[in-house]
Design an enzyme around this catalytic site. Structure first.
Site, PDB file in Angstrom:
ATOM      1  N   ARG A 108       9.307   7.061   1.480  1.00  0.00           N
ATOM      2  CA  ARG A 108      10.354   6.412   1.815  1.00  0.00           C
ATOM      3  C   ARG A 108      10.889   6.988   3.218  1.00  0.00           C
ATOM      4  O   ARG A 108      10.746   7.959   3.808  1.00  0.00           O
ATOM      5  CB  ARG A 108      11.689   6.460   0.830  1.00  0.00           C
ATOM      6  N   CYS A 109      11.756   6.252   4.038  1.00  0.00           N
ATOM      7  CA  CYS A 109      12.279   6.347   5.199  1.00  0.00           C
ATOM      8  C   CYS A 109      13.196   7.963   5.268  1.00  0.00           C
ATOM      9  O   CYS A 109      13.621   7.820   4.099  1.00  0.00           O
ATOM     10  CB  CYS A 109      13.377   5.490   5.549  1.00  0.00           C
ATOM     11  N   PRO A 110      12.821   8.878   6.074  1.00  0.00           N
ATOM     12  CA  PRO A 110      12.121   8.630   7.153  1.00  0.00           C
ATOM     13  C   PRO A 110      10.690   9.117   7.269  1.00  0.00           C
ATOM     14  O   PRO A 110      10.157   9.192   8.253  1.00  0.00           O
ATOM     15  CB  PRO A 110      13.039   9.549   8.300  1.00  0.00           C
TER      16      PRO A 110
ATOM     17  N   ASP B 172       7.524   1.091   2.292  1.00  0.00           N
ATOM     18  CA  ASP B 172       8.888   1.087   2.626  1.00  0.00           C
ATOM     19  C   ASP B 172       9.204  -0.318   3.566  1.00  0.00           C
ATOM     20  O   ASP B 172       8.617  -0.389   4.782  1.00  0.00           O
ATOM     21  CB  ASP B 172       9.137   2.213   3.228  1.00  0.00           C
TER      22      ASP B 172
END
Length: 85
Positions: A21-23, A48
């Site tokens: 997932r981000c980042p 993502d």
């Protein structure tokens, strides 16, 4: 990461960021691209949805060419970039 053979003459680096997932996908992209020579290509696999926004912006900001970006299957995003000089 691995080398991915596409055809007989072209080999590009592969970054598998699925499940992250981000980042994390963009951080991994930034790290991997530093290992490549100018003109080398990198294929990124991600799940993502924010990568649809973040990877093109990252390429633009860092001077890399985004060659393609698409959702290959529901929730599976594939990108290809060429490292800038």
């Amino acid at each position: 990461t691995a080398q991915l053979a596409l055809g007989d003459a072209l080999a590009v680096a592969l970054l598998d960021a699925r499940g992250l997932r981000c980042p994390e996908p963009v951080m991994m992209l930034h790290k991997k691209v530093r290992e490549l020579a100018a003109g080398d290509e990198l294929v990124i696999w991600a799940t993502d949805p924010s990568t649809h926004r973040d990877i093109p912006k990252c390429c633009q900001f860092l001077g890399h060419e985004l060659l393609s970006g698409e959702e290959r299957a529901p929730g599976e995003y594939h990108y290809r970039l060429r490292k800038g000089g």
